[in-house]
Design an enzyme around this catalytic site. Structure first.
Site, PDB file in Angstrom:
ATOM      1  N   HIS A 231      33.435  -7.973  59.506  1.00  0.00           N
ATOM      2  CA  HIS A 231      33.106  -6.734  60.247  1.00  0.00           C
ATOM      3  C   HIS A 231      33.015  -5.604  59.211  1.00  0.00           C
ATOM      4  O   HIS A 231      32.257  -5.682  58.262  1.00  0.00           O
ATOM      5  CB  HIS A 231      34.177  -6.539  61.315  1.00  0.00           C
ATOM      6  CG  HIS A 231      33.929  -5.454  62.327  1.00  0.00           C
ATOM      7  ND1 HIS A 231      32.716  -4.848  62.514  1.00  0.00           N
ATOM      8  CD2 HIS A 231      34.779  -4.871  63.240  1.00  0.00           C
ATOM      9  CE1 HIS A 231      32.810  -3.935  63.478  1.00  0.00           C
ATOM     10  NE2 HIS A 231      34.057  -3.931  63.937  1.00  0.00           N
TER      11      HIS A 231
ATOM     12  N   HIS B  57      28.669   1.578  67.850  1.00  0.00           N
ATOM     13  CA  HIS B  57      27.878   0.339  67.915  1.00  0.00           C
ATOM     14  C   HIS B  57      28.302  -0.530  69.085  1.00  0.00           C
ATOM     15  O   HIS B  57      28.523  -1.720  68.942  1.00  0.00           O
ATOM     16  CB  HIS B  57      28.003  -0.420  66.581  1.00  0.00           C
ATOM     17  CG  HIS B  57      26.711  -1.012  66.115  1.00  0.00           C
ATOM     18  ND1 HIS B  57      26.609  -2.205  65.459  1.00  0.00           N
ATOM     19  CD2 HIS B  57      25.445  -0.556  66.219  1.00  0.00           C
ATOM     20  CE1 HIS B  57      25.356  -2.459  65.167  1.00  0.00           C
ATOM     21  NE2 HIS B  57      24.626  -1.467  65.623  1.00  0.00           N
TER      22      HIS B  57
ATOM     23  N   ASP C 159      25.947  -2.650  55.963  1.00  0.00           N
ATOM     24  CA  ASP C 159      26.983  -2.696  54.936  1.00  0.00           C
ATOM     25  C   ASP C 159      26.436  -3.022  53.549  1.00  0.00           C
ATOM     26  O   ASP C 159      27.056  -2.688  52.542  1.00  0.00           O
ATOM     27  CB  ASP C 159      28.065  -3.718  55.323  1.00  0.00           C
ATOM     28  CG  ASP C 159      28.792  -3.285  56.569  1.00  0.00           C
ATOM     29  OD1 ASP C 159      29.152  -2.104  56.653  1.00  0.00           O
ATOM     30  OD2 ASP C 159      28.986  -4.110  57.479  1.00  0.00           O
TER      31      ASP C 159
ATOM     32  N   HIS D  79      23.843 -10.581  61.395  1.00  0.00           N
ATOM     33  CA  HIS D  79      24.389  -9.749  62.458  1.00  0.00           C
ATOM     34  C   HIS D  79      24.336 -10.510  63.768  1.00  0.00           C
ATOM     35  O   HIS D  79      23.385 -11.260  64.012  1.00  0.00           O
ATOM     36  CB  HIS D  79      23.598  -8.432  62.587  1.00  0.00           C
ATOM     37  CG  HIS D  79      24.340  -7.388  63.343  1.00  0.00           C
ATOM     38  ND1 HIS D  79      24.271  -7.271  64.701  1.00  0.00           N
ATOM     39  CD2 HIS D  79      25.211  -6.451  62.916  1.00  0.00           C
ATOM     40  CE1 HIS D  79      25.057  -6.288  65.089  1.00  0.00           C
ATOM     41  NE2 HIS D  79      25.655  -5.767  64.022  1.00  0.00           N
TER      42      HIS D  79
HETATM   43  C1  LIG Z   1      27.922 -10.875  60.915  1.00  0.00           C
HETATM   44  C2  LIG Z   1      28.146 -12.347  61.208  1.00  0.00           C
HETATM   45  C3  LIG Z   1      29.673 -12.572  61.413  1.00  0.00           C
HETATM   46  C4  LIG Z   1      27.386 -12.718  62.469  1.00  0.00           C
HETATM   47  O1  LIG Z   1      27.814 -13.960  62.832  1.00  0.00           O
HETATM   48  P1  LIG Z   1      27.129 -14.854  63.982  1.00  0.00           P
HETATM   49  O2  LIG Z   1      26.264 -14.085  64.877  1.00  0.00           O
HETATM   50  O3  LIG Z   1      28.244 -15.605  64.613  1.00  0.00           O
HETATM   51  O4  LIG Z   1      26.209 -15.824  63.183  1.00  0.00           O
HETATM   52  P2  LIG Z   1      26.683 -17.151  62.517  1.00  0.00           P
HETATM   53  O5  LIG Z   1      27.868 -16.934  61.626  1.00  0.00           O
HETATM   54  O6  LIG Z   1      26.836 -18.192  63.593  1.00  0.00           O
HETATM   55  O7  LIG Z   1      25.410 -17.484  61.631  1.00  0.00           O
HETATM   56  C5  LIG Z   1      24.306 -18.269  62.040  1.00  0.00           C
HETATM   57  C6  LIG Z   1      23.836 -19.068  60.828  1.00  0.00           C
HETATM   58  O8  LIG Z   1      23.452 -18.166  59.796  1.00  0.00           O
HETATM   59  C7  LIG Z   1      24.279 -18.329  58.648  1.00  0.00           C
HETATM   60  N1  LIG Z   1      24.674 -17.014  58.170  1.00  0.00           N
HETATM   61  C8  LIG Z   1      24.913 -15.914  58.908  1.00  0.00           C
HETATM   62  N2  LIG Z   1      25.248 -14.891  58.118  1.00  0.00           N
HETATM   63  C9  LIG Z   1      25.202 -15.372  56.851  1.00  0.00           C
HETATM   64  C10 LIG Z   1      25.452 -14.795  55.614  1.00  0.00           C
HETATM   65  N3  LIG Z   1      25.838 -13.509  55.529  1.00  0.00           N
HETATM   66  N4  LIG Z   1      25.315 -15.538  54.517  1.00  0.00           N
HETATM   67  C11 LIG Z   1      24.954 -16.841  54.590  1.00  0.00           C
HETATM   68  N5  LIG Z   1      24.705 -17.452  55.760  1.00  0.00           N
HETATM   69  C12 LIG Z   1      24.831 -16.716  56.873  1.00  0.00           C
HETATM   70  C13 LIG Z   1      25.513 -19.071  59.156  1.00  0.00           C
HETATM   71  O9  LIG Z   1      26.145 -19.813  58.134  1.00  0.00           O
HETATM   72  C14 LIG Z   1      24.921 -19.941  60.228  1.00  0.00           C
HETATM   73  O10 LIG Z   1      24.305 -21.039  59.624  1.00  0.00           O
HETATM   74  P3  LIG Z   1      24.422 -22.504  60.268  1.00  0.00           P
HETATM   75  O11 LIG Z   1      23.759 -22.381  61.608  1.00  0.00           O
HETATM   76  O12 LIG Z   1      23.699 -23.358  59.285  1.00  0.00           O
HETATM   77  O13 LIG Z   1      25.876 -22.801  60.370  1.00  0.00           O
HETATM   78  C15 LIG Z   1      27.643 -13.205  60.044  1.00  0.00           C
HETATM   79  O14 LIG Z   1      26.257 -13.004  59.871  1.00  0.00           O
HETATM   80  C16 LIG Z   1      28.386 -12.948  58.755  1.00  0.00           C
HETATM   81  O15 LIG Z   1      29.468 -13.527  58.545  1.00  0.00           O
HETATM   82  N6  LIG Z   1      27.870 -12.061  57.859  1.00  0.00           N
HETATM   83  C17 LIG Z   1      28.533 -11.701  56.633  1.00  0.00           C
HETATM   84  C18 LIG Z   1      29.554 -10.603  56.877  1.00  0.00           C
HETATM   85  C19 LIG Z   1      28.933  -9.280  57.214  1.00  0.00           C
HETATM   86  O16 LIG Z   1      28.044  -8.820  56.530  1.00  0.00           O
HETATM   87  N7  LIG Z   1      29.455  -8.666  58.255  1.00  0.00           N
HETATM   88  C20 LIG Z   1      29.026  -7.336  58.681  1.00  0.00           C
HETATM   89  C21 LIG Z   1      28.324  -7.388  60.003  1.00  0.00           C
HETATM   90  S1  LIG Z   1      27.644  -5.824  60.423  1.00  0.00           S
END
Ligand SMILES: CC(C)(COP(=O)(O)OP(=O)(O)OC[C@H]1O[C@@H](n2cnc3c(N)ncnc32)[C@H](O)[C@@H]1OP(=O)(O)O)[C@@H](O)C(=O)NCCC(=O)NCCS
Length: 395
Positions: free
Chosen positions: A239, A204, A336, A283
């Protein structure tokens, strides 16, 4: 003679982005992650999931092209021959039962240490040449399922399965992984589901763990160190650890509903109100959906359908969670989310979900480590200083 920096401080400040979001941090010809498609060396992920085995995908990533029949046979033999663990690594895993039982260590920790120990016995450990790196990649690919299997045997208190040969040489990579973990040879459907999940997880581009591996390799450090770093980065719930966290969350939702505390929607609204992150959603790159998620979700649901109502219910609850996330937050599931339910339906213990992710992603990490070593420039970004201004220590 010192040369001028490639970009000025002002230019660097102008392009600063927290978490490197939207920043191109290097070149690769291994994989392209786009909203429009996921491609391994130009091959689209649906095409690979449907038509290629994981062994073929591993060859594609590590050796750089689609294998001929003869090349694939040679590759499989090489990998099968490397499956057994050196006795001292096996002894380490056998000695880890207490740490695992106490909860002070989880399988990802033991796997990380075992990868590191493998470096001590690898005849090519300190050699970063392309040929040595390729040999080490195949050994890591071969041995990681053996580590996972031996660890599960220790956790379950049974004697180590397939210690001498690293499982059963007649079995595919996916089938052997399940065999090593359980002692039972899986049926064709379970094998196919694991095989496809390994393909989906294999690579990825510059995700956090691969980037970690490239940073380590960029100092001209060795492959085992770079892979151990990748394992450490993958463990986190933001992650790779999300596949375990997603299943734990689904269990929590099901318990909540079954205990009569409220509906799936009530659970979700409470999560939103407390700003709780829903695991397996969101994501950094795919804002309109992860290409891999529906592929695995469909396979997992088909297995659940055969296993009966109780298993199907996970997918029904999952569908409801997905609909609410999309309706209220416009956030899609990532791979996931279906992975958690799918591995659960196959009877795989939750703490092994992320180690199985490692068994796949090691191919991507090794391909990137080789690419980094082949055309290296140390990865050393700048930081934006936000601390105290100049002050005096002495009087
Ligand atoms: C994957 C991840 C880290 C991406 O992060 P990112 O690109 O930095 O996006 P952000 O964390 O800035 O999220 C943007 C917005 O969506 C929200 N958001 C993103 N993923 C979310 C989730 N899984 N549940 C609830 N809210 C979520 C954030 O709180 C943020 O809201 P805000 O703007 O009101 O603060 C994030 O989506 C996440 O933590 N997901 C859960 C863990 C996961 O499934 N990881 C596997 C990835 S393959």
């Amino acid at each position: 003679m010192a040369t001028a920096p490639a970009i000025s401080k002002e230019q660097a400040e102008a392009i600063y982005s927290r978490g490197l979001e939207g920043i191109i941090a290097g070149e690769t010809n291994i994989c392209s992650v786009e909203q429009g498609g996921l491609f391994y060396r130009g091959y689209e992920i649906h095409d690979l999931a449907q038509h290629a085995t994981f062994e073929e995908v591993a060859f594609l990533l590590l050796e750089g092209h689609k294998p001929s029949a003869a090349e694939l046979t040679r590759f499989k033999h090489e990998v099968v021959a490397e499956r057994p663990l050196p006795p001292f690594v096996r002894a380490f895993i056998e000695s880890s039962g207490g740490w695992l039982a106490s909860g002070r260590a989880v399988p990802m920790d033991v796997l990380r240490s075992a990868v590191s120990l493998l470096g001590h016995t690898d005849p090519d450990a300190q050699d970063n040449s392309p040929a040595a790196n390729l040999r080490k990649s195949k050994r890591l690919l071969a041995k990681i399922p053996t580590i996972i299997g031996h660890m599960q045997n220790v956790i379950d208190g049974r004697s180590i399965i397939g210690a001498e040969l690293g499982g059963d040489p007649s079995l595919s990579h996916a089938a052997n992984l399940l065999y090593l973990m359980t002692g039972h040879k899986p049926d064709a459907e379970a094998t196919k589901v694991i095989d496809v999940s390994l393909t989906l997880y294999a690579e990825h581009d510059f995700n956090a763990s691969t980037f970690t591996s490239r940073v380590i390799a960029g100092t001209l450090s060795d492959m085992h160190g770079a892979v151990a770093g990748g394992v450490a980065a993958l463990k986190g719930p933001l992650h790779g650890g999300a596949n375990e966290a997603a299943m734990e969350m689904l269990k929590e939702i099901r318990e909540f509903v079954d205990a009569g505390k409220g509906s799936v929607n009530d659970f979700m609204q409470n999560a939103f109100a407390t700003k709780r992150k829903l695991m397996g959603f969101g994501h950094r790159v795919y804002k309109n959906g992860d290409h891999r998620a529906p592929i695995l979700g469909k396979l997992g649901r088909a297995v659940a359908q055969k296993k009966g109502k109780d298993f199907l219910r996970w997918f029904d609850i999952g569908d409801e969670v997905e609909k609410i996330m999309l309706r209220d937050k416009k956030i899609h599931p990532n791979v996931d989310f279906p992975c958690g339910m799918t591995y659960y339906t196959l009877g795989i213990p939750v703490p092994q979900y992320t180690p199985i992710f490692v068994a796949a992603r090691v191919t991507g990490w090794c391909a990137h480590i080789m690419e980094q070593h082949a055309n290296n420039r140390i990865i050393r970004p700048l930081s934006k200083y936000t601390g105290e201004p100049l002050r005096k220590w002495g009087t």
